[in-house]
Motif scaffolding. Structure first.
Motif, mmCIF file in Angstrom:
data_model
loop_
_atom_site.group_PDB
_atom_site.id
_atom_site.type_symbol
_atom_site.label_atom_id
_atom_site.label_comp_id
_atom_site.label_asym_id
_atom_site.label_seq_id
_atom_site.Cartn_x
_atom_site.Cartn_y
_atom_site.Cartn_z
ATOM 1 N N GLY A 78 -6.114 1.858 -14.055
ATOM 2 C CA GLY A 78 -5.296 2.596 -13.105
ATOM 3 C C GLY A 78 -6.094 3.620 -12.314
ATOM 4 O O GLY A 78 -7.222 3.975 -12.674
ATOM 5 N N SER A 79 -5.499 4.093 -11.231
ATOM 6 C CA SER A 79 -6.147 5.114 -10.411
ATOM 7 C C SER A 79 -6.346 6.383 -11.228
ATOM 8 O O SER A 79 -5.433 6.837 -11.919
ATOM 9 C CB SER A 79 -5.278 5.441 -9.190
ATOM 10 O OG SER A 79 -5.039 4.295 -8.414
ATOM 11 N N LEU A 141 9.707 -1.086 -19.427
ATOM 12 C CA LEU A 141 8.705 -1.440 -18.424
ATOM 13 C C LEU A 141 8.419 -0.218 -17.564
ATOM 14 O O LEU A 141 9.339 0.440 -17.075
ATOM 15 C CB LEU A 141 9.200 -2.582 -17.536
ATOM 16 C CG LEU A 141 9.540 -3.908 -18.227
ATOM 17 C CD1 LEU A 141 9.963 -4.941 -17.179
ATOM 18 C CD2 LEU A 141 8.381 -4.419 -19.047
ATOM 19 N N TRP A 142 7.128 0.084 -17.369
ATOM 20 C CA TRP A 142 6.698 1.250 -16.583
ATOM 21 C C TRP A 142 5.822 0.733 -15.444
ATOM 22 O O TRP A 142 4.822 0.058 -15.675
ATOM 23 C CB TRP A 142 5.905 2.190 -17.479
ATOM 24 C CG TRP A 142 5.676 3.591 -16.977
ATOM 25 C CD1 TRP A 142 6.272 4.720 -17.424
ATOM 26 C CD2 TRP A 142 4.743 4.016 -15.960
ATOM 27 N NE1 TRP A 142 5.793 5.823 -16.743
ATOM 28 C CE2 TRP A 142 4.859 5.420 -15.837
ATOM 29 C CE3 TRP A 142 3.840 3.348 -15.136
ATOM 30 C CZ2 TRP A 142 4.100 6.160 -14.924
ATOM 31 C CZ3 TRP A 142 3.087 4.084 -14.229
ATOM 32 C CH2 TRP A 142 3.227 5.466 -14.136
ATOM 33 N N GLY A 143 6.196 1.060 -14.191
ATOM 34 C CA GLY A 143 5.419 0.548 -13.063
ATOM 35 C C GLY A 143 5.356 1.522 -11.910
ATOM 36 O O GLY A 143 6.342 2.184 -11.578
ATOM 37 N N LEU A 144 4.188 1.609 -11.294
ATOM 38 C CA LEU A 144 3.949 2.442 -10.103
ATOM 39 C C LEU A 144 3.780 1.542 -8.887
ATOM 40 O O LEU A 144 3.067 0.537 -8.929
ATOM 41 C CB LEU A 144 2.688 3.281 -10.313
ATOM 42 C CG LEU A 144 2.079 3.979 -9.096
ATOM 43 C CD1 LEU A 144 3.022 5.025 -8.521
ATOM 44 C CD2 LEU A 144 0.733 4.615 -9.443
ATOM 45 N N TYR A 261 4.284 8.534 1.503
ATOM 46 C CA TYR A 261 5.069 7.758 2.448
ATOM 47 C C TYR A 261 5.734 6.552 1.784
ATOM 48 O O TYR A 261 6.788 6.089 2.239
ATOM 49 C CB TYR A 261 4.202 7.312 3.623
ATOM 50 C CG TYR A 261 3.918 8.436 4.600
ATOM 51 C CD1 TYR A 261 4.958 9.081 5.264
ATOM 52 C CD2 TYR A 261 2.620 8.860 4.849
ATOM 53 C CE1 TYR A 261 4.707 10.123 6.145
ATOM 54 C CE2 TYR A 261 2.359 9.904 5.725
ATOM 55 C CZ TYR A 261 3.412 10.536 6.372
ATOM 56 O OH TYR A 261 3.168 11.566 7.228
ATOM 57 N N THR A 262 5.141 6.011 0.730
ATOM 58 C CA THR A 262 5.775 4.897 0.026
ATOM 59 C C THR A 262 7.105 5.337 -0.580
ATOM 60 O O THR A 262 8.114 4.617 -0.495
ATOM 61 C CB THR A 262 4.848 4.347 -1.069
ATOM 62 O OG1 THR A 262 3.654 3.845 -0.462
ATOM 63 C CG2 THR A 262 5.517 3.238 -1.861
ATOM 64 N N ASP A 294 1.193 13.351 -4.844
ATOM 65 C CA ASP A 294 0.811 12.259 -3.962
ATOM 66 C C ASP A 294 1.139 10.930 -4.641
ATOM 67 O O ASP A 294 1.717 10.906 -5.735
ATOM 68 C CB ASP A 294 -0.668 12.349 -3.572
ATOM 69 C CG ASP A 294 -1.600 12.383 -4.775
ATOM 70 O OD1 ASP A 294 -1.157 12.023 -5.896
ATOM 71 O OD2 ASP A 294 -2.766 12.765 -4.622
ATOM 72 N N HIS A 295 0.764 9.838 -3.990
ATOM 73 C CA HIS A 295 1.215 8.529 -4.457
ATOM 74 C C HIS A 295 0.713 8.201 -5.860
ATOM 75 O O HIS A 295 1.453 7.641 -6.677
ATOM 76 C CB HIS A 295 0.750 7.443 -3.482
ATOM 77 C CG HIS A 295 1.234 6.066 -3.817
ATOM 78 N ND1 HIS A 295 2.569 5.729 -3.815
ATOM 79 C CD2 HIS A 295 0.564 4.944 -4.185
ATOM 80 C CE1 HIS A 295 2.709 4.454 -4.165
ATOM 81 N NE2 HIS A 295 1.509 3.962 -4.395
#
Length: 322
Positions: A78-79, A141-144, A261-262, A294-295
């Protein structure tokens, strides 16, 4: 008692997927599956070259675990190592966590695929997770970003009684029109309030003609109807996401970044599209807005806020220890 991380290989439609499970040492020792990536039972855990970390004790028979779905294109770390740190924190608090590479990503085999084509990968990962931690009765379930979208698409396509909840972080609903609406409302509107904009305009450093053309193009895109699908019977992925959200019987945690923005586009889309009517305010939804985020939650403070929100919601879900 320490937390260990354990590597897994598991099949998905003829390919091999790679995962890392984080859980208490008693949980993984009792399961006896997979292969340790390396651990120091005195100090804590060493994973993929990372430093040893001591963590609090956790009970060894968890009832609920968290499967972290990775948005693309990236792999299971991940980031900013977000998924590594998240999974360790969850495991330290008694919730086993698994992060994995779906086909074509990271160390998994196969051709690269998009978020709307990973239903089989998610299903195989749930099976592998339960195989690694047999005491799990319920899974979240965990999602970005588009991983949140993938989770909803899985729910829409696959009624799965093992799922107790969804953690959806800045879901991806990108369309040309929604992107343009978000750009007009949040980018151009904000620019008009910035001193730098007026300074550039007054000094002649701004290409006014180009800016006006960009704004007009965005306005036209925002009003453009969706492109006709070659198969008129096929749902858009956004409609399928909404359908999954609507039919899901479990609980939903929605985490939105204020500086993203997402996330703004998701709110714009959900407010404007009939398929999403009422979904964000349903009783099963708990929403957390992180105004300064932020994102990808690029600071340790922001990441910890996401972890805290997830853990608080999991505790309310009542799916922790037996």
């Amino acid at each position: 008692m320490s937390v260990l991380e354990q590597a897994l290989l598991f099949p998905c439609e003829g390919e091999q997927l790679v995962a890392v499970v984080a859980a208490s040492s008693q949980t993984l020792d009792a399961a006896g599956s997979g292969s340790h990536l390396g651990c120091d039972r005195q100090a804590g855990v060493v994973v993929e070259g990372g430093p040893a970390t001591t963590v609090p004790d956790a009970l060894s028979r968890p009832a609920c675990g968290v499967l972290i779905i990775v948005g693309g294109p990236q792999y299971r770390v991940g980031s900013h190592r977000q998924f590594v740190l998240l999974s360790r924190r969850l495991a330290a608090e008694g919730y086993p966590a698994m992060r994995f590479d779906y086909r074509g990503m990271g160390d998994a085999s196969g051709a690269m695929r998009s978020f709307d084509d990973v239903r089989a990968d998610i299903g195989a990962a749930i099976d592998a997770f339960q195989g690694a931690v047999p005491s799990l009765r319920r899974i979240v379930l965990w999602g970005l970003c588009d991983a949140a979208s993938a989770a909803l698409l899985y729910v829409d396509a696959t009624p799965d009684p093992r799922l107790a909840g969804l953690v959806l972080v800045n879901p991806w609903v990108r369309s040309e029109a929604s992107q343009a609406r978000t750009q007009i409302r949040h980018y151009y509107g904000r620019r008009l309030l910035q001193k730098d904009f007026w300074s550039k305009l007054a000094s002649g450093r701004m290409e006014v003609g180009k800016s006006v053309r960009d704004l007009l193009r965005a306005a036209m895109r925002s009003r453009r109807p969706p492109a006709a699908d070659a198969n008129p019977l096929r749902q858009s992925f956004q409609d399928a996401m909404a359908a999954g959200w609507r039919v899901f019987a479990g609980q939903v945690l929605l985490i939105l970044s204020g500086d993203d923005y997402t996330a703004k586009e998701f709110l714009e889309y959900a407010a404007a599209d009939q398929a999403w009517a009422g979904l964000l305010v349903a009783a099963k939804v708990h929403r957390v807005d992180l105004a300064d985020a932020d994102h990808t939650f690029s600071s340790s403070l922001l990441r910890s806020q996401v972890e805290d929100a997830t853990l608080s919601w999991l505790a309310a879900l009542g799916g922790g220890q037996q």
